[in-house]
Design a protein around this motif. Structure first.
Motif, PDB file in Angstrom:
ATOM      1  N   PHE A  30       7.043  28.100  -9.645  1.00 39.95           N
ATOM      2  CA  PHE A  30       6.996  29.448 -10.196  1.00 39.95           C
ATOM      3  C   PHE A  30       5.623  29.925 -10.627  1.00 39.95           C
ATOM      4  O   PHE A  30       5.487  30.975 -11.243  1.00 39.95           O
ATOM      5  N   GLY A  31       4.581  29.177 -10.302  1.00 39.50           N
ATOM      6  CA  GLY A  31       3.250  29.616 -10.696  1.00 39.50           C
ATOM      7  C   GLY A  31       2.976  29.296 -12.147  1.00 39.50           C
ATOM      8  O   GLY A  31       3.718  28.574 -12.798  1.00 39.50           O
ATOM      9  N   SER A  32       1.882  29.852 -12.658  1.00 35.46           N
ATOM     10  CA  SER A  32       1.545  29.508 -14.035  1.00 35.46           C
ATOM     11  C   SER A  32       1.225  30.721 -14.893  1.00 35.46           C
ATOM     12  O   SER A  32       0.823  30.585 -16.021  1.00 35.46           O
ATOM     13  N   GLY A  33       1.417  31.898 -14.364  1.00 34.90           N
ATOM     14  CA  GLY A  33       1.110  33.077 -15.183  1.00 34.90           C
ATOM     15  C   GLY A  33       2.369  33.831 -15.545  1.00 34.90           C
ATOM     16  O   GLY A  33       3.431  33.228 -15.721  1.00 34.90           O
ATOM     17  N   PRO A  34       2.260  35.142 -15.653  1.00 32.93           N
ATOM     18  CA  PRO A  34       3.402  35.976 -16.033  1.00 32.93           C
ATOM     19  C   PRO A  34       4.651  35.749 -15.183  1.00 32.93           C
ATOM     20  O   PRO A  34       5.769  35.933 -15.679  1.00 32.93           O
ATOM     21  N   SER A  35       4.487  35.346 -13.925  1.00 29.87           N
ATOM     22  CA  SER A  35       5.677  35.114 -13.101  1.00 29.87           C
ATOM     23  C   SER A  35       6.472  33.953 -13.677  1.00 29.87           C
ATOM     24  O   SER A  35       7.705  33.985 -13.738  1.00 29.87           O
ATOM     25  N   ALA A  36       5.752  32.928 -14.111  1.00 31.02           N
ATOM     26  CA  ALA A  36       6.424  31.770 -14.714  1.00 31.02           C
ATOM     27  C   ALA A  36       7.109  32.165 -16.008  1.00 31.02           C
ATOM     28  O   ALA A  36       8.229  31.748 -16.299  1.00 31.02           O
ATOM     29  N   TRP A  37       6.444  32.990 -16.808  1.00 35.19           N
ATOM     30  CA  TRP A  37       7.019  33.398 -18.087  1.00 35.19           C
ATOM     31  C   TRP A  37       8.305  34.192 -17.865  1.00 35.19           C
ATOM     32  O   TRP A  37       9.288  34.030 -18.584  1.00 35.19           O
ATOM     33  N   LEU A  38       8.280  35.046 -16.839  1.00 38.38           N
ATOM     34  CA  LEU A  38       9.454  35.863 -16.553  1.00 38.38           C
ATOM     35  C   LEU A  38      10.629  34.980 -16.150  1.00 38.38           C
ATOM     36  O   LEU A  38      11.756  35.178 -16.591  1.00 38.38           O
ATOM     37  N   ILE A  39      10.332  33.986 -15.293  1.00 34.42           N
ATOM     38  CA  ILE A  39      11.399  33.069 -14.868  1.00 34.42           C
ATOM     39  C   ILE A  39      11.991  32.342 -16.076  1.00 34.42           C
ATOM     40  O   ILE A  39      13.196  32.158 -16.174  1.00 34.42           O
ATOM     41  N   LEU A  40      11.128  31.932 -16.994  1.00 36.33           N
ATOM     42  CA  LEU A  40      11.622  31.248 -18.197  1.00 36.33           C
ATOM     43  C   LEU A  40      12.539  32.172 -18.988  1.00 36.33           C
ATOM     44  O   LEU A  40      13.594  31.763 -19.482  1.00 36.33           O
ATOM     45  N   PHE A  41      12.120  33.427 -19.123  1.00 42.56           N
ATOM     46  CA  PHE A  41      12.911  34.385 -19.881  1.00 42.56           C
ATOM     47  C   PHE A  41      14.263  34.623 -19.201  1.00 42.56           C
ATOM     48  O   PHE A  41      15.315  34.581 -19.846  1.00 42.56           O
ATOM     49  N   VAL A  42      14.201  34.835 -17.884  1.00 40.06           N
ATOM     50  CA  VAL A  42      15.451  35.071 -17.142  1.00 40.06           C
ATOM     51  C   VAL A  42      16.339  33.839 -17.200  1.00 40.06           C
ATOM     52  O   VAL A  42      17.549  33.934 -17.421  1.00 40.06           O
ATOM     53  N   GLY A  43      15.727  32.669 -16.997  1.00 37.00           N
ATOM     54  CA  GLY A  43      16.485  31.428 -17.107  1.00 37.00           C
ATOM     55  C   GLY A  43      17.114  31.304 -18.489  1.00 37.00           C
ATOM     56  O   GLY A  43      18.280  30.928 -18.632  1.00 37.00           O
ATOM     57  N   GLY A  44      16.342  31.640 -19.498  1.00 40.72           N
ATOM     58  CA  GLY A  44      16.859  31.602 -20.862  1.00 40.72           C
ATOM     59  C   GLY A  44      18.048  32.538 -21.025  1.00 40.72           C
ATOM     60  O   GLY A  44      19.048  32.199 -21.663  1.00 40.72           O
ATOM     61  N   MET A  45      17.933  33.733 -20.432  1.00 39.11           N
ATOM     62  CA  MET A  45      19.048  34.684 -20.526  1.00 39.11           C
ATOM     63  C   MET A  45      20.289  34.107 -19.869  1.00 39.11           C
ATOM     64  O   MET A  45      21.393  34.229 -20.410  1.00 39.11           O
ATOM     65  N   CYS A  46      20.105  33.462 -18.714  1.00 45.48           N
ATOM     66  CA  CYS A  46      21.245  32.840 -18.037  1.00 45.48           C
ATOM     67  C   CYS A  46      21.888  31.795 -18.941  1.00 45.48           C
ATOM     68  O   CYS A  46      23.113  31.702 -19.042  1.00 45.48           O
ATOM     69  N   VAL A  47      21.043  31.013 -19.611  1.00 44.44           N
ATOM     70  CA  VAL A  47      21.562  29.993 -20.522  1.00 44.44           C
ATOM     71  C   VAL A  47      22.282  30.672 -21.690  1.00 44.44           C
ATOM     72  O   VAL A  47      23.375  30.273 -22.079  1.00 44.44           O
ATOM     73  N   GLY A  48      21.676  31.699 -22.241  1.00 37.07           N
ATOM     74  CA  GLY A  48      22.265  32.390 -23.385  1.00 37.07           C
ATOM     75  C   GLY A  48      23.616  32.986 -23.038  1.00 37.07           C
ATOM     76  O   GLY A  48      24.620  32.745 -23.726  1.00 37.07           O
ATOM     77  N   VAL A  49      23.663  33.754 -21.955  1.00 35.51           N
ATOM     78  CA  VAL A  49      24.932  34.376 -21.555  1.00 35.51           C
ATOM     79  C   VAL A  49      25.920  33.302 -21.109  1.00 35.51           C
ATOM     80  O   VAL A  49      27.079  33.288 -21.541  1.00 35.51           O
ATOM     81  N   GLY A  50      25.468  32.401 -20.248  1.00 37.33           N
ATOM     82  CA  GLY A  50      26.350  31.368 -19.716  1.00 37.33           C
ATOM     83  C   GLY A  50      27.004  30.489 -20.773  1.00 37.33           C
ATOM     84  O   GLY A  50      28.195  30.220 -20.717  1.00 37.33           O
ATOM     85  N   THR A  51      26.223  30.034 -21.750  1.00 36.75           N
ATOM     86  CA  THR A  51      26.811  29.154 -22.760  1.00 36.75           C
ATOM     87  C   THR A  51      27.798  29.907 -23.644  1.00 36.75           C
ATOM     88  O   THR A  51      28.831  29.367 -24.029  1.00 36.75           O
ATOM     89  N   GLN A  52      27.506  31.165 -23.969  1.00 33.02           N
ATOM     90  CA  GLN A  52      28.454  31.916 -24.787  1.00 33.02           C
ATOM     91  C   GLN A  52      29.725  32.186 -23.998  1.00 33.02           C
ATOM     92  O   GLN A  52      30.829  32.118 -24.517  1.00 33.02           O
ATOM     93  N   MET A  53      29.537  32.488 -22.697  1.00 34.82           N
ATOM     94  CA  MET A  53      30.681  32.783 -21.847  1.00 34.82           C
ATOM     95  C   MET A  53      31.558  31.549 -21.674  1.00 34.82           C
ATOM     96  O   MET A  53      32.783  31.625 -21.720  1.00 34.82           O
ATOM     97  N   ALA A  54      30.926  30.405 -21.455  1.00 36.51           N
ATOM     98  CA  ALA A  54      31.676  29.180 -21.212  1.00 36.51           C
ATOM     99  C   ALA A  54      32.124  28.523 -22.511  1.00 36.51           C
ATOM    100  O   ALA A  54      32.996  27.664 -22.507  1.00 36.51           O
ATOM    101  N   GLY A  55      31.535  28.903 -23.602  1.00 39.40           N
ATOM    102  CA  GLY A  55      31.939  28.350 -24.894  1.00 39.40           C
ATOM    103  C   GLY A  55      31.359  26.983 -25.192  1.00 39.40           C
ATOM    104  O   GLY A  55      31.952  26.214 -25.957  1.00 39.40           O
TER     105      GLY A  55
END
Lengths: 141, 216, 63
Positions: B151-176
């Motif tokens: 994912f590179g090492s600049g803003p692209s990487a940061w965005l992926i981390l944020f999006v990945g984090g969102m997936c984790v946030g939504v996914g864990t709440q959804m799955a319980g």
């Protein structure tokens, strides 16, 4: 704060530190190690997880005679949530505890992950409250 | 083998994680999980309100029990005759076996959201101590070689981390639950929901990782 | 089959204390069919928060 509350807080924090320490030393907070596990290049962490599961199951089912169990039926969000979480894991690193561990290790970029998690948590709660109304599976929230 | 600087062998990690999962549940009476904690911190207003109600209930245990009993009798009167007779008969059978009044059950008061925040912070402290004790602590602005190659090492990487984090946030709440909540605690309670969720997230993570490896 | 929420219901253990309180259990918790009438169950099924002081018939314990 009474004695019992203080005692609980101390225990909680102690376990939290132990959890963070262990996750770090096992390698769950390292994207390199995680990736190796997921592409089956290195089975160590997988065995760690499997071993922890076996031992915990033995403890709860046999030693403690099921005195400590949880109820987790399949519900609407189980599969979809699992898939989303898995995607997030592959992208950013894992159980919501991981970016916390990474932050402690000095990996400041974990702040982006945490920001994402918090945003996602709030977003889902908002959607659940106002649109989804999915079964929570429990009368205690 | 230096356990402070090298990654732990599988059996040690297994012991450590199991100790946390079992010890937490045993000593605190609640299952160990992290995604739920994030949820409770996000819902701190509702947590405080529910906690306040629980504290009142705990303080006035005797009155709570009295009200519950009075309401039970009132609700009983509103049942259709057939059902009411049946319930009353079962009540008499139970009454014959014990005293009519027993000490009120205690209402469990949930932790203050600040306690949950402290737990999250302590996980970070654990990471800090691990890195310090292995001499590997340092302010790092990357997530390792593999991550940078994907994912590179600049803003692209940061965005992926944020999006990945969102997936984790939504996914864990959804799955319980998360790797700990479903993966360890839920599965060890032999719960079908946890088996399913764990299978779903492991399978997805594996597939996604292979895709990244192939394409990136 | 008893109500599926029993393991996590904060009120359930109150219903074990004596015969009168046990009537709540008999009226609402002991069967799948009866639990469908429980206000707490209905609210959690609809994804809503359940107040700690709400009884199965929807009435609230006054504090």
């Amino acid at each position: 704060m009474n004695d019992k509350t203080a005692q609980h807080l101390v225990l909680k924090v102690a376990f939290g530190v132990l959890l963070g320490f262990s996750l770090s030393r096992i390698g769950f907070s390292s994207y390199d190690e995680l990736h190796r596990m997921f592409v089956f290049a290195d089975w160590r962490m997988f065995f760690t997880f499997a071993g922890a599961l076996m031992l915990t199951t033995l403890m709860f089912q046999v030693v403690f005679r099921r005195r400590y169990t949880v109820s987790r039926p399949i519900h609407k969000g189980t599969v979809a949530g699992g898939v989303l979480f898995g995607l997030g894991w592959a992208l950013a690193g894992g159980c919501p505890s991981i970016p916390l561990v990474q932050l402690g290790e000095g990996r400041v970029l974990a702040l982006f992950t945490i920001a994402g998690i918090v945003t996602g948590v709030f977003a889902f709660r908002f959607a659940q409250r106002n649109y989804l109304h999915w079964d929570t599976g429990s009368c205690s929230t | 083998m230096n356990l402070l600087t090298q990654y732990w062998p599988w059996w040690l990690g297994a012991l450590a994680l199991s100790f946390v999962a079992v010890g937490y549940f045993y000593s605190l009476g609640i299952p160990c999980g992290v995604s739920g904690v994030f949820g409770r911190v996000a819902g701190w207003r509702e947590e405080l309100e529910a906690r306040s109600t629980e504290m009142s209930m705990a303080r006035n245990a005797a009155q709570v029990q009295e009200q519950m009993m009075a309401e039970a009798l009132a609700a009983l009167q509103e049942l259709p005759e057939e059902e009411r007779k049946q319930v009353e008969a079962e009540m008499r059978a139970a009454q014959a076996q014990e005293a009519a009044s027993a000490p009120a059950a205690t209402t469990v008061v949930r932790p203050h959201p600040a306690a949950h925040l402290a737990f999250l912070a302590s996980i970070a402290v654990g990471g800090l101590l691990a890195a310090l004790s292995s001499g590997q602590w340092g302010l790092l602005t990357d997530m390792g070689a593999t991550y940078s190659s994907f994912f590179g090492s600049g803003p692209s990487a940061w965005l992926i981390l944020f999006v990945g984090g969102m997936c984790v946030g939504v996914g864990t709440q959804m799955a319980g639950g998360c790797t700990l909540g479903h993966g360890i605690t839920g599965n060890s309670s032999l719960q079908i929901g946890s088996f399913t969720a764990t299978a779903a997230f492991f399978a997805t993570a594996v597939v996604a990782s292979f895709i990244f490896k192939a394409l990136l | 089959m008893a109500c599926s929420h029993i393991p996590t219901c904060p009120l359930f253990k109150h219903f074990q204390s004596n015969a009168t309180l046990r009537s709540w259990k008999l009226m609402y918790c002991d069967s799948d069919k009866r639990s469908q009438n429980c206000e707490r169950f209905k609210r959690s099924e609809a994804g809503e928060t359940v107040p700690p002081n709400m009884l199965p018939n929807g009435k609230s314990i006054l504090l």
